[in-house]
Design a protein around this motif. Structure first.
Motif, short mmCIF file in Angstrom:
data_model
loop_
_atom_site.label_atom_id
_atom_site.label_comp_id
_atom_site.label_asym_id
_atom_site.label_seq_id
_atom_site.Cartn_x
_atom_site.Cartn_y
_atom_site.Cartn_z
N ILE A 178 12.76 24.59 3.02
CA ILE A 178 13.52 25.73 3.55
C ILE A 178 13.23 25.83 5.04
CG2 ILE A 178 13.78 28.25 3.47
CD1 ILE A 178 13.01 28.08 0.53
N SER A 179 14.26 25.99 5.85
CA SER A 179 14.00 26.06 7.28
C SER A 179 13.54 27.47 7.64
CB SER A 179 15.24 25.65 8.07
OG SER A 179 16.14 26.70 8.14
N TYR A 180 12.64 27.52 8.63
CA TYR A 180 12.13 28.83 9.05
C TYR A 180 12.08 28.92 10.57
CZ TYR A 180 7.54 26.51 9.61
OH TYR A 180 6.53 25.68 9.99
N ILE A 181 12.06 30.18 11.05
CA ILE A 181 11.90 30.43 12.48
C ILE A 181 10.42 30.69 12.70
CG2 ILE A 181 12.47 32.05 14.35
CD1 ILE A 181 15.11 32.57 12.76
N ASP A 182 9.81 29.91 13.61
CA ASP A 182 8.39 30.05 13.85
C ASP A 182 8.17 30.98 15.04
OD1 ASP A 182 5.69 29.85 14.15
OD2 ASP A 182 5.64 27.72 13.63
N LYS A 183 7.75 32.22 14.74
CA LYS A 183 7.59 33.21 15.82
C LYS A 183 6.36 32.92 16.68
CE LYS A 183 8.51 37.60 14.89
NZ LYS A 183 8.44 38.89 14.16
N VAL A 184 5.44 32.11 16.14
CA VAL A 184 4.25 31.78 16.94
C VAL A 184 4.58 30.65 17.92
CG1 VAL A 184 1.84 31.03 16.79
CG2 VAL A 184 2.76 32.50 15.04
N LYS A 185 5.61 29.84 17.60
CA LYS A 185 5.97 28.72 18.47
C LYS A 185 7.32 28.98 19.10
CE LYS A 185 3.18 25.35 16.10
NZ LYS A 185 3.23 24.86 14.72
N ASN A 186 7.42 30.13 19.81
CA ASN A 186 8.63 30.39 20.59
C ASN A 186 9.93 30.42 19.79
OD1 ASN A 186 9.14 31.18 23.10
ND2 ASN A 186 8.48 29.24 24.07
N PHE A 187 9.85 30.83 18.57
CA PHE A 187 11.04 30.99 17.72
C PHE A 187 11.79 29.68 17.45
CE2 PHE A 187 10.03 35.23 18.96
CZ PHE A 187 10.55 36.07 17.99
N ILE A 188 11.06 28.53 17.44
CA ILE A 188 11.76 27.28 17.12
C ILE A 188 12.06 27.24 15.61
CG2 ILE A 188 10.86 25.86 19.02
CD1 ILE A 188 8.91 24.65 16.91
N THR A 189 13.10 26.50 15.25
CA THR A 189 13.44 26.37 13.83
C THR A 189 12.79 25.11 13.27
OG1 THR A 189 15.50 27.53 14.18
CG2 THR A 189 15.37 26.18 12.21
N VAL A 190 12.12 25.23 12.15
CA VAL A 190 11.36 24.13 11.55
C VAL A 190 11.75 24.06 10.07
CG1 VAL A 190 9.01 23.29 11.10
CG2 VAL A 190 9.41 24.81 13.04
N VAL A 191 11.78 22.82 9.53
CA VAL A 191 12.00 22.71 8.08
C VAL A 191 10.66 22.39 7.43
CG1 VAL A 191 13.17 21.50 6.20
CG2 VAL A 191 14.37 21.95 8.34
N ASP A 192 10.31 23.16 6.42
CA ASP A 192 9.02 22.99 5.77
C ASP A 192 9.12 21.94 4.67
OD1 ASP A 192 6.48 23.41 5.02
OD2 ASP A 192 6.66 25.58 4.82
N ASN A 193 8.37 20.82 4.83
CA ASN A 193 8.39 19.79 3.78
C ASN A 193 7.20 19.91 2.85
OD1 ASN A 193 10.74 18.48 4.70
ND2 ASN A 193 9.56 17.65 6.39
N ASP A 194 6.25 20.75 3.23
CA ASP A 194 5.04 20.85 2.41
C ASP A 194 5.30 21.66 1.14
OD1 ASP A 194 3.71 19.46 4.32
OD2 ASP A 194 2.97 21.26 5.36
N LYS A 195 4.60 21.26 0.11
CA LYS A 195 4.78 21.94 -1.18
C LYS A 195 4.32 23.40 -1.11
CE LYS A 195 4.06 21.08 -6.05
NZ LYS A 195 3.02 22.03 -6.45
N SER A 196 3.28 23.63 -0.29
CA SER A 196 2.80 25.01 -0.17
C SER A 196 2.38 25.29 1.27
CB SER A 196 1.62 25.22 -1.12
OG SER A 196 0.58 24.34 -0.77
N VAL A 197 2.42 26.56 1.64
CA VAL A 197 1.99 26.96 2.98
C VAL A 197 0.52 27.35 2.90
CG1 VAL A 197 2.43 28.56 4.89
CG2 VAL A 197 4.30 27.95 3.33
N LYS A 198 -0.31 26.76 3.79
CA LYS A 198 -1.73 27.11 3.83
C LYS A 198 -2.01 27.78 5.18
CE LYS A 198 -3.41 23.90 0.42
NZ LYS A 198 -2.18 23.16 0.10
#
Ligand SMILES: O=P(O)(O)OC[C@H]1O[C@H](O)[C@H](O)[C@@H](O)[C@@H]1O
Length: 275
Positions: A178-198
């Motif tokens: 699922i793609s997300y907006i990373d507010k810690v990295k200047n609002f860039i859009t990233v797609v998460d390939n990891d099975k879980s968020v750590k």
């Protein structure tokens, strides 16, 4: 007695020993215990006297998430996270009380909001927040009615703080691909390939269209942990408490909901404790 109505809050009790507490201020759920075990995080430094939003539990974010990024937005003058979490809701009583379930309601309309906030967002509206407790399950449901003569735009989010014994051992699943907006990295859009968020650093992400919890009409998810530096900068949060909490916040925040005059919107979350 399944519902205790106190001066500043209401306590719900289930027949098997589970409980929940809801302050009138912000209609903030501050505690949810499964048979005595606390499941929500509430900072020991949180103010509970109505002078500041409650730091923990489930603050209701309405009608603006964060600060509006567009200065022409209808909600642009409102403070971060809008007005609901800093307004005192009225007690609307017990709506269900039977063997397996207890349900209570809180209401807020525009005239009950502090005057400065009414000026910041001069819309006529009515919120009804319903909290339902049932042994291992907590449901929080919000309805929004537009009582104005014109449509209005709003965001909504249930800013849920979970209590965790050790953040280094926590992972949040269900957000892969699922793609997300990373507010810690200047609002860039990233797609998460990891099975879980750590969690190993400050984390502040907005996932669009995620289905993490059982949710109704809330398609986005914010995942947040302030980590070390940000925790130090928060007056109502202890420096080390970032290790004991994680926010997973279902909401509708990537876009505004447009609500027509006299229409209503309803959404919420159902959280079940797996025991
Ligand atoms: O400090 P607050 O106004 O309560 O906001 C707490 C946090 O809420 C959300 O999770 C946002 O994504 C964060 O950017 C923000 O820091």
């Amino acid at each position: 007695m399944p519902v205790e109505v106190l001066e500043d809050k209401v306590i719900l009790k289930d027949s098997k020993g589970s409980s929940a507490e809801v302050y009138y201020f912000g209609a903030t759920v501050t505690s949810w215990k499964y048979r005595g075990k606390e499941l929500l995080f509430l900072s020991k430094k949180s103010l509970l006297d109505g002078t500041k939003g409650i730091r923990g539990g489930i603050p209701i974010i309405f009608p603006q998430f964060a600060k509006a990024t567009d200065s022409s937005a209808e909600t642009a003058a409102l403070p971060q996270h809008g007005l609901a979490r800093i307004s005192k809701f009225e007690w609307n009583g017990v709506s269900v009380d039977n063997e397996s379930e207890v349900s209570v309601r809180f209401g807020l309309n525009n005239s009950q909001v502090p005057e400065n906030l009414q000026k910041d967002w001069p819309k006529k509206f009515k919120l009804i927040f319903t909290v339902t407790l049932n042994d291992d399950t907590l449901k929080t449901n919000l309805s929004v009615k537009n009582e104005d003569t014109a449509p209005f735009d709003f965001n909504v989010l249930l800013h849920t703080y979970y209590s965790v014994p050790d953040i280094s051992k926590v992972s949040v699943e269900g957000l892969q691909n699922i793609s997300y907006i990373d507010k810690v990295k200047n609002f860039i859009t990233v797609v998460d390939n990891d099975k879980s968020v750590k969690f190993t650093q400050e984390t502040d992400r907005i996932y669009g269209n995620a289905f993490l919890l059982q949710r109704i009409n809330l398609k986005d998810s914010v995942v947040w942990n302030p980590w070390i530096d940000k925790a130090k900068g928060m007056s109502d949060f202890d420096d080390d408490e970032y290790k004991q909490m994680i926010c997973v916040e279902p909401g509708h925040v990537a876009e505004y909901i447009i609500l027509k005059s006299e229409e209503s919107w309803e959404g919420g979350q159902i959280i079940q404790y797996k025991h």
